[in-house]
Design a protein around this motif. Structure first.
Motif, PDB file in Angstrom:
ATOM      1  N   ALA A 297       1.300  -1.512   0.011  1.00  0.00           N
ATOM      2  CA  ALA A 297      -0.417   0.193   0.033  1.00  0.00           C
ATOM      3  C   ALA A 297       0.929   1.430   0.238  1.00  0.00           C
ATOM      4  CB  ALA A 297      -0.807  -0.083   1.041  1.00  0.00           C
ATOM      5  N   HIS A 298       2.192   1.223   0.738  1.00  0.00           N
ATOM      6  CA  HIS A 298       2.729   2.283   0.817  1.00  0.00           C
ATOM      7  C   HIS A 298       3.958   2.588  -0.248  1.00  0.00           C
ATOM      8  CE1 HIS A 298       3.623   1.918   5.394  1.00  0.00           C
ATOM      9  NE2 HIS A 298       3.330   3.225   5.441  1.00  0.00           N
ATOM     10  N   VAL A 299       3.452   1.699  -1.372  1.00  0.00           N
ATOM     11  CA  VAL A 299       4.215   1.797  -2.922  1.00  0.00           C
ATOM     12  C   VAL A 299       3.708   2.357  -3.840  1.00  0.00           C
ATOM     13  CG1 VAL A 299       5.503   0.668  -4.222  1.00  0.00           C
ATOM     14  CG2 VAL A 299       6.417   0.054  -2.112  1.00  0.00           C
ATOM     15  N   GLN A 300       1.839   1.436  -3.890  1.00  0.00           N
ATOM     16  CA  GLN A 300       1.171   1.771  -4.848  1.00  0.00           C
ATOM     17  C   GLN A 300       0.605   3.634  -4.313  1.00  0.00           C
ATOM     18  OE1 GLN A 300      -1.613  -0.484  -3.470  1.00  0.00           O
ATOM     19  NE2 GLN A 300      -1.333  -2.116  -5.300  1.00  0.00           N
ATOM     20  N   ALA A 301       0.995   4.290  -3.019  1.00  0.00           N
ATOM     21  CA  ALA A 301       0.982   5.509  -3.021  1.00  0.00           C
ATOM     22  C   ALA A 301       1.590   6.090  -3.338  1.00  0.00           C
ATOM     23  CB  ALA A 301      -0.193   6.073  -1.317  1.00  0.00           C
ATOM     24  N   THR A 302       3.355   5.909  -2.914  1.00  0.00           N
ATOM     25  CA  THR A 302       4.116   6.520  -3.580  1.00  0.00           C
ATOM     26  C   THR A 302       4.063   6.044  -5.277  1.00  0.00           C
ATOM     27  OG1 THR A 302       5.515   5.711  -1.222  1.00  0.00           O
ATOM     28  CG2 THR A 302       6.532   6.286  -3.735  1.00  0.00           C
ATOM     29  N   MET A 303       3.891   5.610  -5.950  1.00  0.00           N
ATOM     30  CA  MET A 303       3.885   5.600  -6.855  1.00  0.00           C
ATOM     31  C   MET A 303       3.484   6.790  -7.684  1.00  0.00           C
ATOM     32  SD  MET A 303       6.836   3.383  -8.303  1.00  0.00           S
ATOM     33  CE  MET A 303       6.953   3.553  -9.503  1.00  0.00           C
ATOM     34  N   LYS A 304       1.974   6.483  -7.574  1.00  0.00           N
ATOM     35  CA  LYS A 304       0.909   7.115  -7.812  1.00  0.00           C
ATOM     36  C   LYS A 304       1.808   9.029  -8.297  1.00  0.00           C
ATOM     37  CE  LYS A 304      -2.839   5.449  -6.552  1.00  0.00           C
ATOM     38  NZ  LYS A 304      -4.407   5.023  -7.011  1.00  0.00           N
ATOM     39  N   THR A 305       2.275   9.628  -6.731  1.00  0.00           N
ATOM     40  CA  THR A 305       2.484  10.487  -6.936  1.00  0.00           C
ATOM     41  C   THR A 305       4.028  10.984  -7.676  1.00  0.00           C
ATOM     42  OG1 THR A 305       4.359  10.200  -4.910  1.00  0.00           O
ATOM     43  CG2 THR A 305       1.965  11.185  -4.681  1.00  0.00           C
ATOM     44  N   ARG A 306       4.044  10.084  -7.830  1.00  0.00           N
ATOM     45  CA  ARG A 306       6.078   9.343  -8.338  1.00  0.00           C
ATOM     46  C   ARG A 306       5.784  10.184  -9.920  1.00  0.00           C
ATOM     47  NH1 ARG A 306      10.199   7.061  -5.909  1.00  0.00           N
ATOM     48  NH2 ARG A 306      11.122   6.355  -8.048  1.00  0.00           N
ATOM     49  N   ARG A 307       4.963  10.044 -10.767  1.00  0.00           N
ATOM     50  CA  ARG A 307       3.912   9.822 -11.902  1.00  0.00           C
ATOM     51  C   ARG A 307       4.974   8.377 -12.303  1.00  0.00           C
ATOM     52  NH1 ARG A 307       4.855  16.183 -14.039  1.00  0.00           N
ATOM     53  NH2 ARG A 307       3.534  16.797 -12.331  1.00  0.00           N
ATOM     54  N   HIS A 308       4.754   7.650 -11.191  1.00  0.00           N
ATOM     55  CA  HIS A 308       5.561   5.931 -12.518  1.00  0.00           C
ATOM     56  C   HIS A 308       6.908   5.550 -12.955  1.00  0.00           C
ATOM     57  CE1 HIS A 308       1.261   4.266 -11.753  1.00  0.00           C
ATOM     58  NE2 HIS A 308       1.356   6.074 -12.779  1.00  0.00           N
ATOM     59  N   ARG A 309       7.473   7.117 -11.733  1.00  0.00           N
ATOM     60  CA  ARG A 309       9.329   6.655 -12.420  1.00  0.00           C
ATOM     61  C   ARG A 309       9.018   5.499 -11.412  1.00  0.00           C
ATOM     62  NH1 ARG A 309      12.185   9.938  -9.073  1.00  0.00           N
ATOM     63  NH2 ARG A 309      10.819  10.665  -7.619  1.00  0.00           N
ATOM     64  N   PRO A 310      10.717   4.330 -11.626  1.00  0.00           N
ATOM     65  CA  PRO A 310      11.131   3.351 -11.201  1.00  0.00           C
ATOM     66  C   PRO A 310      11.598   3.249 -10.141  1.00  0.00           C
ATOM     67  CG  PRO A 310      11.614   3.844 -14.092  1.00  0.00           C
ATOM     68  CD  PRO A 310      11.099   4.999 -13.269  1.00  0.00           C
ATOM     69  N   LEU A 311      11.217   2.349  -9.214  1.00  0.00           N
ATOM     70  CA  LEU A 311      11.614   2.554  -7.559  1.00  0.00           C
ATOM     71  C   LEU A 311      12.614   1.208  -7.991  1.00  0.00           C
ATOM     72  CD1 LEU A 311      11.709   4.341  -5.315  1.00  0.00           C
ATOM     73  CD2 LEU A 311       9.838   3.195  -4.910  1.00  0.00           C
ATOM     74  N   PHE A 312      13.922   1.240  -7.871  1.00  0.00           N
ATOM     75  CA  PHE A 312      14.819  -0.318  -7.149  1.00  0.00           C
ATOM     76  C   PHE A 312      14.686  -0.484  -5.229  1.00  0.00           C
ATOM     77  CE2 PHE A 312      19.085  -1.631  -7.494  1.00  0.00           C
ATOM     78  CZ  PHE A 312      18.390  -2.906  -7.490  1.00  0.00           C
ATOM     79  N   LEU A 313      14.218  -1.773  -5.161  1.00  0.00           N
ATOM     80  CA  LEU A 313      14.282  -2.183  -3.914  1.00  0.00           C
ATOM     81  C   LEU A 313      15.296  -2.874  -3.395  1.00  0.00           C
ATOM     82  CD1 LEU A 313      11.115  -1.342  -4.524  1.00  0.00           C
ATOM     83  CD2 LEU A 313      11.526  -0.745  -1.606  1.00  0.00           C
TER      84      LEU A 313
END
Length: 511
Positions: free
Chosen positions: A260-276
């Motif tokens: 859920a954290h990541v889903q909310a984050t990706m919306k505000t990031r405009r779907h910039r790739p996130l590498f974890l």
């Protein structure tokens, strides 16, 4: 002279033994001085790291050299010889040279292909050279070992595949992003593994570092190492929005970052790739988040899988490095053999020019009316003639010095030209290495007499002739060489076995 190495490493001795022999860099000079004081070692280089302590030496006598080193190690550690000698490896000649080349190329390291050991060997060599503990042999050998390492990393991919967790993380990040330049790294937790991974990411271009930790002071200490920014756990969501790469290693129960954290984050990031990268056990990051678009999640097992694949790739490249080592060993042996030919060449020049000078003097005595100009002309012409005559033999003796049976060829060369010189050349095999004394058993030849030329001797002479045709001498001399070779072989076969074995012990090394 006998090239040797005596040492112990992470494979031959446990850490409780190795630590007794470890030397700090500040102690190396005194240790070298003690080794040289014995007089048994002509050249010495000492390499000491957390994983190995090795003493490379050039000694006149193998047994005396080993005994000197054992005594030094016993005094250094305070451990009786019988307690540490079983943990030592002792290599001589080709085996010692091959070991050095494998060490500098990273083939003998815990992490295959690592480069740190090259700097450590170079440091040990330069210190020895600075204080005069090396000579002609090691000055060439250790410089060549650096060449081996450089060739290994330039001509193969031995160092290109990551074989540690932190480097594997960097490799994966590079596959996801075209470049790590100016990327933002978020470190969750302040563990050593997270710090190391962040360090490598930062060194590869990820210049902005954020650190989130339950203890703000610890977060600040880690952030300061990267000129980064420290945040408390309440700022995690904000940090996730800014980060491109997330490294997490905490001791928390349950997931620190959920899907859920990541889903909310990706919306505000405009779907910039996130590498974890989840290095924690138990895991910090919810594995379900990998189902979110443009989210790339790897845990410790994924990284170790990458490492296992990369280790196989490095092992393939290591085979190519072994080929480089074989080439450089041949080159070193050829150089060493050429050094053995130098005294013969010098003696031949001295003898030839002395005879030329005597001939000119005889001419002056017989023709007293010669002018100074006449004498100069005669001297110049006869000198040129002598140099031209010995040019071919000198060229070929250099070639013979690189051959498998160099010792025999050089000895015959000295006899043919009547050079009163003791040729004490170590028998060498540039292609296959030297034979071990234990493998070189005494010969039980049935030959009788040995002074006459039998049919067998004549046949052997004929067979041997092509080997020496390249010397460029007449057919009669070629036959003389072949016959001399056969006579020498017969003499050796008839030598007492005990005496021959004793001689071999001083000449050959254990592999």
């Amino acid at each position: 002279m006998y090239i040797m190495v005596v040492g112990l490493n992470y494979r031959s001795a446990p850490v409780e033994i190795r630590e007794r022999f470890a030397l700090q860099e500040s102690q190396l000079e005194e240790a070298l001085s003690k080794l040289r004081a014995s007089g048994a070692l002509h050249e010495v280089v000492l390499v000491s790291t957390c994983n190995r302590t090795e003493i490379y030496a050039v000694a006149q006598d193998r047994q005396l050299g080993e005994d000197t080193i054992h005594g030094f190690l016993s005094k250094l550690s305070g451990v009786p010889r019988e307690s540490f000698v079983p943990h030592l490896y002792q290599y001589g000649e080709n085996a010692a040279i091959r070991h050095l080349f494998r060490v500098t190329a990273g083939l003998d390291s815990m992490v295959l292909g690592e480069t740190q050991i090259l700097g450590q060997v170079r440091t040990g060599f330069l210190l020895s050279q600075e204080i005069g503990a090396t000579g002609t042999v090691f000055n060439n050998l250790f410089k060549r070992s650096v060449t081996v390492a450089k060739r290994a990393h330039n001509e193969t991919k031995i160092g290109e595949n990551a074989v540690s967790v932190s480097y594997a993380a960097v490799e994966l990040a590079k596959k996801i992003f075209e470049s790590l330049d100016h990327k933002t790294v978020l470190v969750i937790g302040a563990g050593k593994m997270s710090e190391l991974t962040a360090k490598h990411l930062n060194a590869n271009g990820a210049t902005r570092v954020l650190v989130v930790n339950r203890t703000y002071q610890r977060a600040k200490e880690l952030a300061d190492k990267f000129n980064g920014k420290a945040l408390d756990m309440n700022s995690l969501d904000l940090a996730l929005k800014e980060a491109d790469i997330v490294v997490s290693s905490t001791g928390a129960d349950g997931y620190v970052v959920t899907k859920a954290h990541v889903q909310a984050t990706m919306k505000t990031r405009r779907h910039r790739p996130l590498f974890l990268i989840d290095i924690a056990v138990p895991r910090d990051l919810d594995p379900e988040m990998s189902k979110v678009d443009n989210v790339f999640l790897y845990d410790i097992d994924d990284l170790e899988g990458v490492i296992a694949v990369n280790m196989k790739e490095r092992a393939k490249e290591a085979e190519k490095v072994e080929g480089i080592i074989a080439e450089e060993m041949i080159a070193f042996r050829q150089w060493q053999n050429e050094q053995n030919a130098k005294p013969l060449i010098m003696k031949l020049r001295e003898t030839a020019m002395a005879q030329q000078a005597q001939l000119v003097q005889n001419l002056i005595n017989k023709v007293p009316g010669l002018t100074e100009k006449d004498v100069h002309t005669v001297n110049k012409l006869t000198s040129a003639m002598v140099n031209q005559m010995i040019h071919g033999p000198i060229k070929h003796v250099k070639e013979m010095a690189a051959e498998k049976e160099a010792e025999m060829y050089l000895e015959v060369f000295a006899r043919i030209f009547d050079l009163d010189l003791d040729v004490s050349v170590e028998q060498q095999d540039a292609k296959g290495g030297r034979k071990d004394a234990d493998q070189q058993g005494p010969s039980n030849s049935g030959s009788e007499g040995g002074q006459g030329i039998s049919l067998e001797t004549a046949a052997a002479a004929k067979e041997s002739a092509p080997k020496v045709q390249s010397i460029g001498l007449g057919e009669g001399v070629v036959t003389k060489i072949a016959v001399t070779k056969q006579l020498e072989q017969t003499r050796q076969e008839e030598a007492p076995a005990a005496a021959r074995t004793l001689g071999l012990r001083g000449r050959w090394g254990t592999h």
